[in-house]
Write a protein that holds these residues in place. Structure first.
Motif, PDB file in Angstrom:
ATOM      1  N   GLU A 188       0.828  -1.200   0.000  1.00 27.19           N
ATOM      2  CA  GLU A 188       0.000   0.000   0.000  1.00 27.19           C
ATOM      3  C   GLU A 188       0.867   1.256   0.000  1.00 27.19           C
ATOM      4  O   GLU A 188       0.601   2.218  -0.732  1.00 27.19           O
ATOM      5  CB  GLU A 188      -0.915   0.000   1.228  1.00 27.19           C
ATOM      6  N   ILE A 189       1.925   1.247   0.802  1.00 25.78           N
ATOM      7  CA  ILE A 189       2.832   2.402   0.861  1.00 25.78           C
ATOM      8  C   ILE A 189       3.542   2.597  -0.473  1.00 25.78           C
ATOM      9  O   ILE A 189       3.619   3.717  -1.001  1.00 25.78           O
ATOM     10  CB  ILE A 189       3.855   2.204   1.994  1.00 25.78           C
ATOM     11  N   LEU A 190       4.063   1.515  -1.038  1.00 24.60           N
ATOM     12  CA  LEU A 190       4.798   1.615  -2.294  1.00 24.60           C
ATOM     13  C   LEU A 190       3.905   2.094  -3.433  1.00 24.60           C
ATOM     14  O   LEU A 190       4.355   2.844  -4.308  1.00 24.60           O
ATOM     15  CB  LEU A 190       5.413   0.259  -2.646  1.00 24.60           C
ATOM     16  N   ALA A 191       2.645   1.664  -3.440  1.00 24.63           N
ATOM     17  CA  ALA A 191       1.731   2.068  -4.510  1.00 24.63           C
ATOM     18  C   ALA A 191       1.480   3.569  -4.496  1.00 24.63           C
ATOM     19  O   ALA A 191       1.196   4.165  -5.547  1.00 24.63           O
ATOM     20  CB  ALA A 191       0.409   1.311  -4.381  1.00 24.63           C
ATOM     21  N   ARG A 192       1.597   4.203  -3.327  1.00 25.66           N
ATOM     22  CA  ARG A 192       1.413   5.649  -3.230  1.00 25.66           C
ATOM     23  C   ARG A 192       2.681   6.419  -3.602  1.00 25.66           C
ATOM     24  O   ARG A 192       2.610   7.573  -4.020  1.00 25.66           O
ATOM     25  CB  ARG A 192       0.995   6.035  -1.802  1.00 25.66           C
ATOM     26  N   GLU A 193       3.824   5.794  -3.443  1.00 25.26           N
ATOM     27  CA  GLU A 193       5.093   6.517  -3.565  1.00 25.26           C
ATOM     28  C   GLU A 193       5.776   6.391  -4.924  1.00 25.26           C
ATOM     29  O   GLU A 193       6.586   7.247  -5.288  1.00 25.26           O
ATOM     30  CB  GLU A 193       6.064   6.039  -2.484  1.00 25.26           C
ATOM     31  N   GLN A 194       5.506   5.351  -5.666  1.00 22.91           N
ATOM     32  CA  GLN A 194       6.232   5.144  -6.911  1.00 22.91           C
ATOM     33  C   GLN A 194       5.342   4.470  -7.941  1.00 22.91           C
ATOM     34  O   GLN A 194       4.364   3.818  -7.586  1.00 22.91           O
ATOM     35  CB  GLN A 194       7.476   4.284  -6.672  1.00 22.91           C
ATOM     36  N   PRO A 195       5.666   4.636  -9.218  1.00 21.16           N
ATOM     37  CA  PRO A 195       4.859   3.971 -10.248  1.00 21.16           C
ATOM     38  C   PRO A 195       4.960   2.458 -10.116  1.00 21.16           C
ATOM     39  O   PRO A 195       6.015   1.924  -9.776  1.00 21.16           O
ATOM     40  CB  PRO A 195       5.511   4.448 -11.560  1.00 21.16           C
ATOM     41  N   ILE A 196       3.841   1.787 -10.380  1.00 22.95           N
ATOM     42  CA  ILE A 196       3.890   0.332 -10.371  1.00 22.95           C
ATOM     43  C   ILE A 196       4.569  -0.147 -11.656  1.00 22.95           C
ATOM     44  O   ILE A 196       4.616   0.565 -12.654  1.00 22.95           O
ATOM     45  CB  ILE A 196       2.487  -0.292 -10.225  1.00 22.95           C
ATOM     46  N   ARG A 197       5.112  -1.355 -11.610  1.00 25.96           N
ATOM     47  CA  ARG A 197       5.883  -1.893 -12.723  1.00 25.96           C
ATOM     48  C   ARG A 197       5.253  -3.223 -13.145  1.00 25.96           C
ATOM     49  O   ARG A 197       5.600  -4.282 -12.621  1.00 25.96           O
ATOM     50  CB  ARG A 197       7.340  -2.075 -12.300  1.00 25.96           C
ATOM     51  N   PRO A 198       4.312  -3.208 -14.095  1.00 20.86           N
ATOM     52  CA  PRO A 198       3.646  -4.450 -14.512  1.00 20.86           C
ATOM     53  C   PRO A 198       4.644  -5.429 -15.140  1.00 20.86           C
ATOM     54  O   PRO A 198       5.468  -5.056 -15.972  1.00 20.86           O
ATOM     55  CB  PRO A 198       2.617  -3.980 -15.543  1.00 20.86           C
ATOM     56  N   ALA A 199       4.558  -6.682 -14.721  1.00 23.33           N
ATOM     57  CA  ALA A 199       5.480  -7.712 -15.212  1.00 23.33           C
ATOM     58  C   ALA A 199       4.728  -9.023 -15.373  1.00 23.33           C
ATOM     59  O   ALA A 199       3.638  -9.205 -14.824  1.00 23.33           O
ATOM     60  CB  ALA A 199       6.654  -7.877 -14.248  1.00 23.33           C
ATOM     61  N   ALA A 200       5.331  -9.914 -16.139  1.00 26.42           N
ATOM     62  CA  ALA A 200       4.739 -11.238 -16.370  1.00 26.42           C
ATOM     63  C   ALA A 200       5.840 -12.278 -16.314  1.00 26.42           C
ATOM     64  O   ALA A 200       6.962 -12.036 -16.772  1.00 26.42           O
ATOM     65  CB  ALA A 200       4.032 -11.290 -17.720  1.00 26.42           C
TER      66      ALA A 200
END
Length: 223
Positions: free
Chosen positions: A53-65
């Motif tokens: 939750e904290i990381l999602a507010r602070e930095q862009p998410i990095r979609p990966a597969a």
């Protein structure tokens, strides 16, 4: 740290039943949390959930597969890689074939298949995709969507040394035996969170790879 365990008792279900259950329980619907930072994938661990939750507010998410390649031997195995020591992310760690989703990838499945070909030369003719596992979040901001796949034996690997130092197979029965699922903890900004490790011989499987394998066990092996 616990000593590595080498228990390899047969899994409670057969190879045929494993793939039958996987096909019945998994699908190819892309979860919205793969791209939406407001949807945090639950981990089952309160500390990890808080960290995500904290990381999602602070930095862009990095979609990966990533691809979970289950090789359909009489005793099935999972094909894993050891990442090159010079990489910026997760250098030297044990991983699944995979990486970030590019704009040119039509689907997360396409990204996983592309990465498997680029990293270890695993061609699509040997791969039978089964379905997506649950979305998995990491402390580096990655949102990883794993694809479980049946892999037909007989493939020849071609290691891309710029990304991978080695590729190897681990018995599925070992990885799906909960006796081999060690639980450890670490701190993130005063928050204690848990993570899994599954040491196998000289290989130390931990972090996201072990966590995803634990999710596979819970989705396929538990009622």
């Amino acid at each position: 740290m616990n000593e590595p365990m080498l228990k390899t008792e047969p899994a409670a279900i057969s190879s045929v039943e494993f793939f039958d259950r996987a096909r019945a329980r998994l699908h190819f619907d892309v979860p919205p949390g793969l791209f939406d930072p407001n949807i945090v994938p639950p981990s089952g661990d309160a500390g990890t959930d808080r960290m995500l939750e904290i990381l999602a507010r602070e930095q862009p998410i990095r979609p990966a597969a990533v691809l979970i390649p289950v090789v359909d031997h009489p005793q099935p195995t999972v094909l894993l890689t050891q990442r090159s020591a010079h990489l910026n992310d997760h250098a030297g760690q044990i991983s699944f074939p995979g990486g970030k989703i590019d704009a040119t990838d039509a689907t997360p499945l396409d990204a996983a298949l592309r990465e498997a070909l680029e990293e270890v030369g695993l061609t699509r003719e040997f791969i039978d995709p089964v379905g997506y596992l649950d979305l998995y979040g990491t402390s580096f901001g990655f949102r990883i969507l794993p694809t479980v796949a049946r892999v037909r034996p007989g493939f020849k690997l071609r290691i891309n040394e710029a990304e991978v130092d080695d590729a190897f197979e681990v018995p599925l029965a070992f990885l799906m035996n909960p006796d081999n699922h060690q639980v450890h903890s670490k701190e993130f900004r005063g928050i204690v969170r848990s993570y899994y490790a599954m040491p196998f011989a000289e290989r130390y499987i931990w972090g996201a790879t072990a966590g995803i394998l634990r999710v596979l066990y819970e989705r396929i092996y538990l009622p």
